[in-house]
Design a protein around this motif. Structure first.
Motif, PDB file in Angstrom:
ATOM      1  N   GLY A  56       0.879  -1.191   0.015  1.00 63.92           N
ATOM      2  CA  GLY A  56      -0.011   0.055   0.064  1.00 63.92           C
ATOM      3  C   GLY A  56       0.718   1.402  -0.202  1.00 63.92           C
ATOM      4  N   SER A  57       0.201   2.318   0.056  1.00 71.45           N
ATOM      5  CA  SER A  57       0.959   3.664   0.215  1.00 71.45           C
ATOM      6  C   SER A  57       1.270   3.987   1.694  1.00 71.45           C
ATOM      7  N   HIS A  58       2.610   4.294   1.772  1.00 75.79           N
ATOM      8  CA  HIS A  58       3.147   5.009   3.073  1.00 75.79           C
ATOM      9  C   HIS A  58       3.735   6.180   3.088  1.00 75.79           C
ATOM     10  N   HIS A  59       3.611   6.978   4.044  1.00 75.04           N
ATOM     11  CA  HIS A  59       4.083   8.117   4.204  1.00 75.04           C
ATOM     12  C   HIS A  59       5.478   8.202   4.807  1.00 75.04           C
ATOM     13  N   VAL A  60       6.467   9.164   4.273  1.00 77.89           N
ATOM     14  CA  VAL A  60       7.839   9.035   4.588  1.00 77.89           C
ATOM     15  C   VAL A  60       8.444  10.412   4.584  1.00 77.89           C
ATOM     16  N   ARG A  61       9.177  10.671   5.776  1.00 77.58           N
ATOM     17  CA  ARG A  61       9.510  11.995   6.087  1.00 77.58           C
ATOM     18  C   ARG A  61      11.005  12.061   6.076  1.00 77.58           C
ATOM     19  N   VAL A  62      11.478  13.371   5.329  1.00 81.18           N
ATOM     20  CA  VAL A  62      13.164  13.354   5.250  1.00 81.18           C
ATOM     21  C   VAL A  62      13.496  14.768   5.735  1.00 81.18           C
ATOM     22  N   ARG A  63      14.387  14.668   6.825  1.00 81.16           N
ATOM     23  CA  ARG A  63      14.803  15.974   7.363  1.00 81.16           C
ATOM     24  C   ARG A  63      16.027  16.433   6.755  1.00 81.16           C
ATOM     25  N   LEU A  64      15.566  17.435   5.767  1.00 78.67           N
ATOM     26  CA  LEU A  64      16.797  17.713   4.725  1.00 78.67           C
ATOM     27  C   LEU A  64      17.708  18.886   5.283  1.00 78.67           C
ATOM     28  N   HIS A  65      17.105  19.557   6.198  1.00 81.24           N
ATOM     29  CA  HIS A  65      17.703  20.874   6.849  1.00 81.24           C
ATOM     30  C   HIS A  65      17.101  21.054   8.218  1.00 81.24           C
ATOM     31  N   PRO A  66      17.683  21.623   9.211  1.00 79.24           N
ATOM     32  CA  PRO A  66      16.872  21.771  10.837  1.00 79.24           C
ATOM     33  C   PRO A  66      15.663  22.431  10.318  1.00 79.24           C
TER      34      PRO A  66
END
Length: 149
Positions: free
Chosen positions: A125-135
């Motif tokens: 299925g579809s899953h949400h992903v977060r990426v911390r690129l910068h503070p």
């Protein structure tokens, strides 16, 4: 205890930083896991190479982070994995697999340690992903996990 971080530790610092921590935290957690090395005059010279490597990987500035966030928001990331009936995966999707899928979909190269998964991906299925690129910049995108045959 004075230590030099070799990896990013949230709330403490980034690779190459020289920090002062309690003896037990350094001796029992940071040093055995390879997140840090003991500070010595000789190890201080190693900090220069760690910082050079970090500068090559690091997002240059806030504008660059926003540009990468824009690229990620319009990306269609798909992964296939073996799954049983009901869509439950045999194992889970790792951050390294997500980073490879982003790159294969034409996105930017990311550091797997900057991915923030609320829980392990163990189903199709579809899953949400977060990426911390910068503070100050956190990018969000969806990963579609498909059942492989």
């Amino acid at each position: 205890m004075k230590i030099i971080l070799t990896q990013e530790v949230s709330g403490l610092g980034t690779p190459g930083d020289v920090v002062e921590v309690k003896d037990g935290y350094g001796r029992n957690y940071l040093l055995p896991r390879g997140y840090a090395i003991r500070w010595t005059k000789g190890a201080e010279k190693e900090v220069i190479s760690i910082r050079r490597a970090r500068a090559a990987r690091e997002i240059r500035d806030l504008d660059h982070a926003n540009e990468i966030a824009q690229q990620l928001s319009g990306l269609n990331v798909k992964l296939s994995a073996r799954a049983g009936s009901g869509g439950r995966l045999f194992g889970s999707i790792t951050p390294a697999e997500i980073v490879d899928a982003v790159k294969a979909a034409g996105g930017p190269s990311l550091d797997r340690r900057r991915l923030e998964l609320p829980s392990p991906i163990k189903s199709t299925g579809s899953h949400h992903v977060r990426v911390r690129l910068h503070p100050e910049v956190v990018a969000k995108f969806d990963v579609a996990v498909l059942q492989s045959k």
